[in-house]
Design a protein around this motif. Structure first.
Motif, PDB file in Angstrom:
ATOM      1  N   UNK A 244       0.827  -1.079   0.262  1.00  0.00           N
ATOM      2  CA  UNK A 244       0.011  -0.019  -0.194  1.00  0.00           C
ATOM      3  C   UNK A 244       0.914   1.335   0.162  1.00  0.00           C
ATOM      4  N   UNK A 245       0.688   2.124   0.881  1.00  0.00           N
ATOM      5  CA  UNK A 245       1.337   3.426   1.061  1.00  0.00           C
ATOM      6  C   UNK A 245       2.081   3.397   2.230  1.00  0.00           C
ATOM      7  N   UNK A 246       3.209   2.959   2.426  1.00  0.00           N
ATOM      8  CA  UNK A 246       3.800   2.780   3.827  1.00  0.00           C
ATOM      9  C   UNK A 246       4.229   4.096   4.406  1.00  0.00           C
ATOM     10  N   UNK A 247       4.451   4.248   5.675  1.00  0.00           N
ATOM     11  CA  UNK A 247       5.010   5.703   6.019  1.00  0.00           C
ATOM     12  C   UNK A 247       6.335   5.544   5.786  1.00  0.00           C
ATOM     13  N   UNK A 248       7.015   6.713   5.962  1.00  0.00           N
ATOM     14  CA  UNK A 248       8.378   7.060   5.620  1.00  0.00           C
ATOM     15  C   UNK A 248       9.444   5.866   6.151  1.00  0.00           C
ATOM     16  N   UNK A 249       9.239   5.782   7.447  1.00  0.00           N
ATOM     17  CA  UNK A 249      10.050   5.033   7.976  1.00  0.00           C
ATOM     18  C   UNK A 249       9.911   3.491   7.786  1.00  0.00           C
ATOM     19  N   UNK A 250       8.791   3.073   7.394  1.00  0.00           N
ATOM     20  CA  UNK A 250       8.804   1.707   7.040  1.00  0.00           C
ATOM     21  C   UNK A 250       9.183   1.627   5.491  1.00  0.00           C
ATOM     22  N   UNK A 251       8.915   2.749   4.624  1.00  0.00           N
ATOM     23  CA  UNK A 251       9.634   2.425   3.387  1.00  0.00           C
ATOM     24  C   UNK A 251      11.184   2.584   3.491  1.00  0.00           C
ATOM     25  N   UNK A 257      19.300  -0.277  -0.016  1.00  0.00           N
ATOM     26  CA  UNK A 257      20.552   0.712   0.098  1.00  0.00           C
ATOM     27  C   UNK A 257      20.713   1.285   1.445  1.00  0.00           C
ATOM     28  N   UNK A 258      19.469   1.120   2.421  1.00  0.00           N
ATOM     29  CA  UNK A 258      19.741   1.762   3.693  1.00  0.00           C
ATOM     30  C   UNK A 258      20.002   0.847   4.768  1.00  0.00           C
ATOM     31  N   UNK A 259      20.451  -0.527   4.478  1.00  0.00           N
ATOM     32  CA  UNK A 259      20.657  -1.337   5.263  1.00  0.00           C
ATOM     33  C   UNK A 259      22.071  -1.007   5.984  1.00  0.00           C
ATOM     34  N   UNK A 260      22.111  -1.453   7.413  1.00  0.00           N
ATOM     35  CA  UNK A 260      23.286  -0.991   8.175  1.00  0.00           C
ATOM     36  C   UNK A 260      24.400  -2.163   7.839  1.00  0.00           C
ATOM     37  N   UNK A 261      25.859  -1.583   7.453  1.00  0.00           N
ATOM     38  CA  UNK A 261      26.932  -2.356   7.388  1.00  0.00           C
ATOM     39  C   UNK A 261      27.988  -2.008   8.280  1.00  0.00           C
ATOM     40  N   UNK A 262      28.219  -3.027   9.000  1.00  0.00           N
ATOM     41  CA  UNK A 262      29.440  -2.767  10.003  1.00  0.00           C
ATOM     42  C   UNK A 262      30.799  -2.797   9.569  1.00  0.00           C
ATOM     43  N   UNK A 263      31.484  -1.990   9.614  1.00  0.00           N
ATOM     44  CA  UNK A 263      33.050  -2.192   9.091  1.00  0.00           C
ATOM     45  C   UNK A 263      33.694  -3.475   9.378  1.00  0.00           C
ATOM     46  N   UNK A 264      34.452  -4.118   8.483  1.00  0.00           N
ATOM     47  CA  UNK A 264      34.995  -5.369   8.645  1.00  0.00           C
ATOM     48  C   UNK A 264      35.683  -5.554  10.076  1.00  0.00           C
ATOM     49  N   UNK A 315       7.170 -11.512  15.466  1.00  0.00           N
ATOM     50  CA  UNK A 315       7.303 -11.250  14.027  1.00  0.00           C
ATOM     51  C   UNK A 315       7.006 -10.135  13.269  1.00  0.00           C
ATOM     52  N   UNK A 316       6.920  -9.145  14.028  1.00  0.00           N
ATOM     53  CA  UNK A 316       6.581  -7.846  13.333  1.00  0.00           C
ATOM     54  C   UNK A 316       7.378  -7.433  12.168  1.00  0.00           C
ATOM     55  N   UNK A 317       6.964  -6.456  11.300  1.00  0.00           N
ATOM     56  CA  UNK A 317       7.787  -6.172  10.282  1.00  0.00           C
ATOM     57  C   UNK A 317       9.021  -5.096  10.645  1.00  0.00           C
ATOM     58  N   UNK A 318       9.682  -4.987   9.866  1.00  0.00           N
ATOM     59  CA  UNK A 318      10.973  -4.098  10.223  1.00  0.00           C
ATOM     60  C   UNK A 318      10.199  -2.656  10.311  1.00  0.00           C
ATOM     61  N   UNK A 319      10.632  -1.970  11.317  1.00  0.00           N
ATOM     62  CA  UNK A 319      10.334  -0.559  11.310  1.00  0.00           C
ATOM     63  C   UNK A 319      11.449   0.513  11.400  1.00  0.00           C
ATOM     64  N   UNK A 320      12.592  -0.292  11.039  1.00  0.00           N
ATOM     65  CA  UNK A 320      13.737   0.671  10.564  1.00  0.00           C
ATOM     66  C   UNK A 320      14.818  -0.093  10.146  1.00  0.00           C
ATOM     67  N   UNK A 321      15.830   0.503   9.127  1.00  0.00           N
ATOM     68  CA  UNK A 321      16.611  -0.374   8.359  1.00  0.00           C
ATOM     69  C   UNK A 321      17.623  -1.421   9.466  1.00  0.00           C
ATOM     70  N   UNK A 322      17.497  -2.724   9.145  1.00  0.00           N
ATOM     71  CA  UNK A 322      18.149  -3.427   9.856  1.00  0.00           C
ATOM     72  C   UNK A 322      19.602  -3.705   9.536  1.00  0.00           C
ATOM     73  N   UNK A 323      20.563  -4.340  10.304  1.00  0.00           N
ATOM     74  CA  UNK A 323      21.835  -4.587   9.769  1.00  0.00           C
ATOM     75  C   UNK A 323      21.987  -5.917   9.101  1.00  0.00           C
TER      76      UNK A 323
END
Length: 642
Positions: A244-251, A257-264, A315-323
């Motif tokens: 549908x039309x998710x809110x900005x945070x859910x989008x 491209x917004x996934x979190x990446x920890x330096x090696x 089991x809730x959906x992601x509400x922020x970009x995960x790692x």
């Protein structure tokens, strides 16, 4: 290729048609459960249909006629043997057909097929069958579906190419004993009938999306020449029907491209050594299409997706970009693992099967509880993905405490070789595999520790607390890698089966007291095993470990308790009591308390008291009694009872 006459093939075809449901049920039972029920149904039908032999070469003119072909009964045995051979060849291939077989599988577009759901007994049997190899399932099927005796079944297994048919039948006998006498009736129920199925649609939105993409792609190709010279502009991506039309945070949470990446190397220079310090690994870590697909399924799982969650895990959906922790191919299954700060989320995309999601709570981890996760599972095996701070990986069997640890190969992306899974509840307990990991000296905590699998994404940390020593203050649990710890766990490991799937974080064996047994029967150890869950509450089991003939002989359960702080750092006062029979045949009431217990009192049908932390008194096996330990300052603690 079988060289058969036309008459032989016709008789074989008649046998298949007449006994088709029976053959398909046998093939379905033998095929690996890791394929998924839909794929097993289709493959079972395909294998039985392919069991029809080919006609031999045409007889040249003047040649002698062939010998008379097999009878109807022999024809059935022929197609049953061919079906078994084909089904057995799938073992260890994660459900992928061997290239030399190329079996034709019926095509079902837009539907998923599942056998009818059974009850608790059928489910328990299905789980037990999933924990053994295909030769064992074949032996069970020949006994209970085909009605063969052991000698005939052994001959069929050997002719089908099974190496170690005797061992397969012995394991089948153990499975029979563990699952009860009703296995034959259960195997003939709808739960194991791939000819009576229920249907569900596949992912309708994904199918519609693919159809639209195909149509649009065709239109674009047709218009390329016309629009090649026109100025182009970036089109805004349409909102998908799935969300549908998710809110900005859910989008943003669905944007790869917004996934979190920890330096090696951040893990070597941080005060927080847990899943947040894991870098993204795997060959597909940069595959944006795969990552986006995994995020979409997490946010809006299709109707036929399989979703598994550890105890007390949302089991809730992601509400922020995960790692992102991993993305890659594991045993022909595309796997993506995310960490959202408090959960692990494993997305698996089997080839030609529905996606699966597995959620596990992992908040407040550390060097040990955040040192590994289960990246893949199969029939009797699993693989770990280990933390970047693990410098050494080995395996050992808890039931063989004297055996040295064996090396475990670790791939450059942190994935281990296959490790055997511990036995499930109801199965035999001949071994208990664990992994022994050592953390790197770069994080100071350079020590070895044990992890075991209890069915969740996060393995369980095993620790040990030795008996109290006079004049020494109480100590915290230590790693279960020393000789006393391994000897204690050898007698306790099999009890871990009861904790499978309960969301356990760590289990500690606390040897809280030692007691000389009456009639010079030796020195016994009282052990309190506490399992702590990720959600907080724990489970406690108290047992007596008397002298044993074998290292892995289990102790005797004296009591159990759920919830509370018993046997934790907030519950150091504990008392255990047990009725014990001496070698002479006499019965005794034994009781023992932990370090803070100053005396023990028994009331009721048995009366006794002592100023020590242990007590042994003659008592009838069924005589009622209440056992209480006296604490400093006048307090008391009751014994933990069954």
């Amino acid at each position: 290729m079988d060289e058969r006459t036309r008459a032989d093939v016709e008789r074989a075809e008649a046998a298949i048609v007449e006994h088709y449901p029976r053959l398909v049920r046998l093939a379905y039972l033998v095929l690996p459960p890791s394929m998924g029920r839909h794929r097993r149904v289709l493959t079972a039908h395909g294998l039985v249909q392919r069991a029809l032999p080919w006609t031999g070469p045409r007889r040249p003119d003047g040649a002698l006629p062939a010998q008379r072909g097999p009878s109807g009964e022999d024809s059935y045995e022929l197609v049953r043997l061919r079906t078994l051979r084909l089904a057995l060849s799938y073992e260890g291939r994660s459900g992928r057909p061997p290239t030399r077989l190329l079996p034709s599988v019926p095509v079902v577009w837009g539907l998923r097929l599942f056998p009818l759901a059974g009850g608790a007994d059928e489910l328990a049997l299905d789980r037990a069958l999933s924990a053994v190899g295909s030769p064992v399932r074949a032996a069970v099927g020949l006994w209970h579906l085909e009605g063969l005796d052991e000698e005939t079944a052994r001959a069929v297994l050997e002719e089908a190419g099974v190496v170690g048919a005797d061992a397969a039948q012995r394991e089948a006998e153990l499975l029979d004993r563990d699952t009860g006498a009703g296995a034959a009736a259960l195997l003939n129920s709808g739960e194991f009938d791939p000819c009576t199925v229920q249907t569900r649609p596949t992912d309708l939105l994904r199918r519609r999306q693919r159809t639209r993409v195909s149509l649009v792609a065709g239109a674009v190709l047709a218009l390329v020449a016309v629009v090649a010279g026109l100025p182009g502009g970036d089109a805004a991506p349409p909102a998908t029907a799935a969300h549908g039309q998710p809110v900005a945070a859910a989008r943003q949470a669905l944007d790869p491209d917004r996934l979190l990446h920890t330096p090696n190397d951040q893990w070597a220079d941080t005060s927080r050594v847990d899943f947040t310090a894991w870098p993204a690994r795997g060959r597909q870590a940069g595959d944006k299409e795969l990552l986006a697909r995994a995020l979409r399924v997490w946010a809006a799982p299709p109707a036929d997706a399989r979703i598994t969650a550890s105890a007390d895990t949302s089991t809730r959906p992601p509400d922020h970009p995960p790692r992102l922790l991993y993305a890659g191919l594991i045993d022909n299954v595309m796997v993506v693992v995310f960490h959202d700060g408090e959960r692990l989320v494993r997305y698996a995309e089997p080839e030609e099967a529905t996606p699966t999601l597995h959620f596990a709570r992992v908040d407040d981890t550390d060097v040990t509880t955040g040192a590994a996760l289960v990246i893949g599972r199969g029939n009797g095996w699993m693989r770990y993905l280990v933390a970047p701070w693990v410098s050494d990986t080995t395996t050992r069997d808890l039931l063989a405490p004297d055996a040295p640890a064996r090396g475990l190969h670790l791939a450059p992306d942190g994935v281990t070789d296959r490790v055997p899974t511990p036995p499930a509840a109801g199965a035999g307990c001949g071994r208990w595999p664990v992994v022994q990991l050592r953390s790197s000296a770069r994080i100071v905590e350079n020590h070895a520790f044990l992890l075991t699998d209890l069915g969740d994404l996060a393995p369980v940390h095993l620790t040990y607390l030795p008996p109290p020593s006079a004049g020494e203050p109480p100590r915290a649990p230590r790693e279960a890698t020393g000789t006393p710890a391994l000897l204690s766990w050898a007698r306790t490991a099999c009890s871990l089966r009861a904790l499978r799937g309960t969301g356990v974080r760590s289990v500690n064996n606390w040897a809280f007291a030692e007691q000389r047994l009456p009639e010079d029967a030796g020195l016994a150890t009282w052990v309190c095993t506490r399992a702590d869950t990720w959600s907080g509450p724990g489970r406690v089991t108290v047992e007596l470990q008397p002298p044993a003939a074998h290292r892995a002989d289990p102790g005797r359960i004296a009591g159990r308790a759920a919830g509370g702080a018993a046997c934790s750092r907030f519950g150091h006062q504990v008392v255990g009591e047990l009725r014990w029979q001496a070698p002479s045949g006499k019965w005794y009431l034994l009781a023992a308390g932990s370090r803070a217990v100053e005396g023990i009192e028994v009331t009721g049908g048995v009366r006794a008291a002592t100023g020590d932390a242990t007590l042994a008194v003659r008592a009838g096996r069924q005589a009622p009694a209440e056992v209480t330990g006296r604490l400093p300052g006048g307090g008391s603690v009751r014994a933990i009872r069954p």
